[in-house]
Design a protein around this motif. Structure first.
Motif, PDB file in Angstrom:
ATOM      1  N   GLN A 109      45.472  34.678 -60.483  1.00 37.68           N
ATOM      2  CA  GLN A 109      45.984  35.217 -61.737  1.00 37.68           C
ATOM      3  C   GLN A 109      44.874  35.957 -62.453  1.00 37.68           C
ATOM      4  OE1 GLN A 109      47.992  31.005 -62.499  1.00 37.68           O
ATOM      5  NE2 GLN A 109      48.510  32.432 -64.141  1.00 37.68           N
ATOM      6  N   GLY A 110      45.258  36.986 -63.230  1.00 40.42           N
ATOM      7  CA  GLY A 110      44.280  37.754 -63.980  1.00 40.42           C
ATOM      8  C   GLY A 110      43.622  38.821 -63.115  1.00 40.42           C
ATOM      9  N   THR A 111      42.880  39.684 -63.782  1.00 37.84           N
ATOM     10  CA  THR A 111      42.222  40.785 -63.072  1.00 37.84           C
ATOM     11  C   THR A 111      40.706  40.774 -63.229  1.00 37.84           C
ATOM     12  OG1 THR A 111      42.475  42.235 -65.003  1.00 37.84           O
ATOM     13  CG2 THR A 111      44.248  42.266 -63.372  1.00 37.84           C
ATOM     14  N   TYR A 112      40.177  39.802 -64.003  1.00 38.41           N
ATOM     15  CA  TYR A 112      38.740  39.783 -64.219  1.00 38.41           C
ATOM     16  C   TYR A 112      38.328  38.366 -64.602  1.00 38.41           C
ATOM     17  CZ  TYR A 112      34.199  41.891 -65.303  1.00 38.41           C
ATOM     18  OH  TYR A 112      32.870  42.244 -65.290  1.00 38.41           O
ATOM     19  N   HIS A 160      45.808  25.303 -60.154  1.00 40.00           N
ATOM     20  CA  HIS A 160      46.567  25.374 -61.411  1.00 40.00           C
ATOM     21  C   HIS A 160      45.645  25.773 -62.556  1.00 40.00           C
ATOM     22  CE1 HIS A 160      49.483  24.441 -64.513  1.00 40.00           C
ATOM     23  NE2 HIS A 160      48.576  23.675 -65.108  1.00 40.00           N
ATOM     24  N   ILE A 161      46.101  26.715 -63.390  1.00 41.35           N
ATOM     25  CA  ILE A 161      45.302  27.258 -64.491  1.00 41.35           C
ATOM     26  C   ILE A 161      45.910  26.862 -65.822  1.00 41.35           C
ATOM     27  CG2 ILE A 161      44.613  29.401 -65.658  1.00 41.35           C
ATOM     28  CD1 ILE A 161      44.166  30.654 -62.957  1.00 41.35           C
ATOM     29  N   GLN A 162      45.048  26.480 -66.756  1.00 38.39           N
ATOM     30  CA  GLN A 162      45.499  26.280 -68.129  1.00 38.39           C
ATOM     31  C   GLN A 162      44.546  27.004 -69.073  1.00 38.39           C
ATOM     32  OE1 GLN A 162      45.069  21.857 -67.904  1.00 38.39           O
ATOM     33  NE2 GLN A 162      43.910  22.071 -69.816  1.00 38.39           N
ATOM     34  N   ARG A 163      45.094  27.399 -70.215  1.00 42.83           N
ATOM     35  CA  ARG A 163      44.343  28.213 -71.158  1.00 42.83           C
ATOM     36  C   ARG A 163      43.744  27.333 -72.250  1.00 42.83           C
ATOM     37  NH1 ARG A 163      46.392  34.149 -72.469  1.00 42.83           N
ATOM     38  NH2 ARG A 163      44.558  34.944 -73.579  1.00 42.83           N
ATOM     39  N   VAL A 164      42.506  27.628 -72.639  1.00 44.76           N
ATOM     40  CA  VAL A 164      41.844  26.884 -73.702  1.00 44.76           C
ATOM     41  C   VAL A 164      41.861  27.660 -75.012  1.00 44.76           C
ATOM     42  CG1 VAL A 164      39.656  25.836 -74.449  1.00 44.76           C
ATOM     43  CG2 VAL A 164      40.365  25.687 -72.045  1.00 44.76           C
ATOM     44  N   THR A 165      41.610  28.967 -74.973  1.00 45.75           N
ATOM     45  CA  THR A 165      41.588  29.772 -76.197  1.00 45.75           C
ATOM     46  C   THR A 165      42.637  30.878 -76.119  1.00 45.75           C
ATOM     47  OG1 THR A 165      39.933  31.346 -75.360  1.00 45.75           O
ATOM     48  CG2 THR A 165      39.115  29.367 -76.470  1.00 45.75           C
TER      49      THR A 165
END
Length: 433
Positions: A329-332, A367-372
């Motif tokens: 996921q994401g590009t950077y 699995h990814i989770q967001r902090v900010t």
């Protein structure tokens, strides 16, 4: 006739209170909730008034910052401020009425240049004392004594060590383009300049014993790895390979250093012995590979590579074998840092709005989770507390990048340094030895 049942009940109350199970904060569990705790204003004997006030506020701040406690507002306290420091002298019902499960009390004494603290922690529902501490130190060490008490309270409730006697390193912009390596208390106070350089220095990393720091310096006209001995404040060049050597990190046992080096125009992950000998290249892809971080058991490394087109996180064994992509996921995605608990890798990711935020990825599942989110345009360079329960990172949410301390879920974030010179590339230090 009517008195006998009441007397029997009264006689049974101490036994019932003593039989209540010890409260335990299950950090990270589905049932977790911050424990309500009251920190009464520390009493002061003559001459210790200022120290008592400081100790009270630092302890309250530490417990809030831990993310484990709901520190109750002292404005709502109902108990007599003059009540004692022993269980029989405390009206626990008054503390229960304001919702406290825990109660911290202390008296502070000053004798010449020394402070002593008589500290007591109580379980309100059980009406009993559960922890006593008597730290002492120089008058100017009041904050350190409060951090020691905070660690003791955290350990009592979680059975895990607290982190408030550790420090966080960061690079700070100095005048005329120079940089300073600064160590902060976890609450962002007491900045101590460990090293100044007229040029560019960045990416500090603690040696596991806390006695030295590894950093990248441009003093030789190109990025090289240098060490700083904290006892002598002497610096020494450790590694300089090819055109670029940067981002060194010690292995958990302190025997090796992983880093990024560009040799013959190709950026790869390398590893070297802690004394700088026997450099070995671990990656050989023609893409840009770098930013290594060790797993807590020292058996694996996470690194960044653009071999799939954009920067993403990859995993490999410590000998370079078994390389595989971790994030899709994401590009950077960049600046990975493996948790001391092994459960997450924190990293910086750029979203579709070109905003940088802090994320976590589980190394086993991806699995990814967001902090900010929506807290400034740049939240980056996460680093873990040594117990793996808190993160620190830089954020521009109030202007120039400053340090933020956050719990893992991100629902409790605190900007701990005051707006001022920009800070970068933080590194949370080990437990004191």
């Amino acid at each position: 006739m009517t008195l006998r049942p009441l007397l029997l009940l009264a006689a049974a109350l101490p036994t019932l209170a003593a039989a209540q199970p010890r409260p335990y904060i299950e950090v990270g569990s589905a049932n977790f909730r911050p424990l309500p705790i009251a920190v009464a204003a520390f009493r002061a004997e003559p001459g210790a008034e200022a120290a008592a006030a400081e100790l009270t506020e630092v302890l309250r701040g530490d417990l809030r910052l831990s993310g484990l406690f709901d520190v109750l507002d002292p404005k709502g306290f109902l108990a007599d401020p003059g009540e004692g420091l022993t269980a029989p002298t405390i009206r626990f019902a008054r503390w229960a009425d304001v919702g406290a499960d825990g109660l911290a009390k202390a008296v502070v004494r000053r004798a010449g240049g020394e402070l002593s603290v008589d500290f007591h922690l109580f379980e309100v529902r059980a009406g009993r004392e559960v922890l006593a501490q008597a730290p002492r130190g120089a008058v100017e060490a009041g904050r350190s004594l409060a951090h020691q008490l905070a660690d003791a309270v955290v350990q009592y409730y979680t059975r895990e060590p607290g982190v408030f006697r550790t420090r966080i390193l960061a690079m700070r912009h100095a005048g005329a383009g120079g940089r300073e390596l600064v160590a902060f208390d976890v609450d962002g106070q007491r900045p101590e300049v460990l090293y100044r350089d007229p040029g560019l220095i960045l990416l500090p990393s603690w040696r596991p014993d806390g006695k030295a720091v590894l950093f990248t310096s441009y003093r030789g006209g190109r990025p090289e790895l240098w060490t700083l001995d904290l006892a002598t404040r002497r610096t020494q060049r450790l590694v300089a390979l090819g055109d670029l050597t940067t981002g060194g990190v010690y292995s958990p046992d302190g025997r090796h250093v992983a880093f990024t080096a560009s040799v013959n125009g190709n950026s790869d992950v390398w590893v070297v012995n802690a004394d700088g000998s026997d450099p070995r290249r671990l990656t050989s892809d023609p893409a840009i590979d770098g930013s290594p971080t060790w797993s807590p058991d020292g058996k694996r490394l996470c690194f960044v590579s653009n071999r799939a087109g954009n920067p993403h996180l990859y995993l490999m064994n410590a000998d370079g074998s078994g390389q595989r992509r971790l994030t899709f996921q994401g590009t950077y995605n960049q600046t990975p840092h493996w948790s001391p608990r092994g459960d997450f890798i924190a990293f910086t990711g750029r979203d579709e709005r070109k905003v940088f935020d802090v994320f976590l990825v589980a190394p086993e599942t991806g699995h990814i989770q967001r902090v900010t989110q929506d807290q400034g345009r740049t939240n980056e360079e996460p680093t873990w507390a040594p117990n793996g329960r808190l993160l620190a990172f830089t954020s521009d949410r109030q202007g120039r990048p400053q340090l933020v301390v956050s719990n893992v879920s991100g629902d409790r974030q605190t900007l701990v340094t005051a707006p001022g010179a920009a800070l970068g590339t933080p590194a949370w230090g080990p437990f004191p030895q």
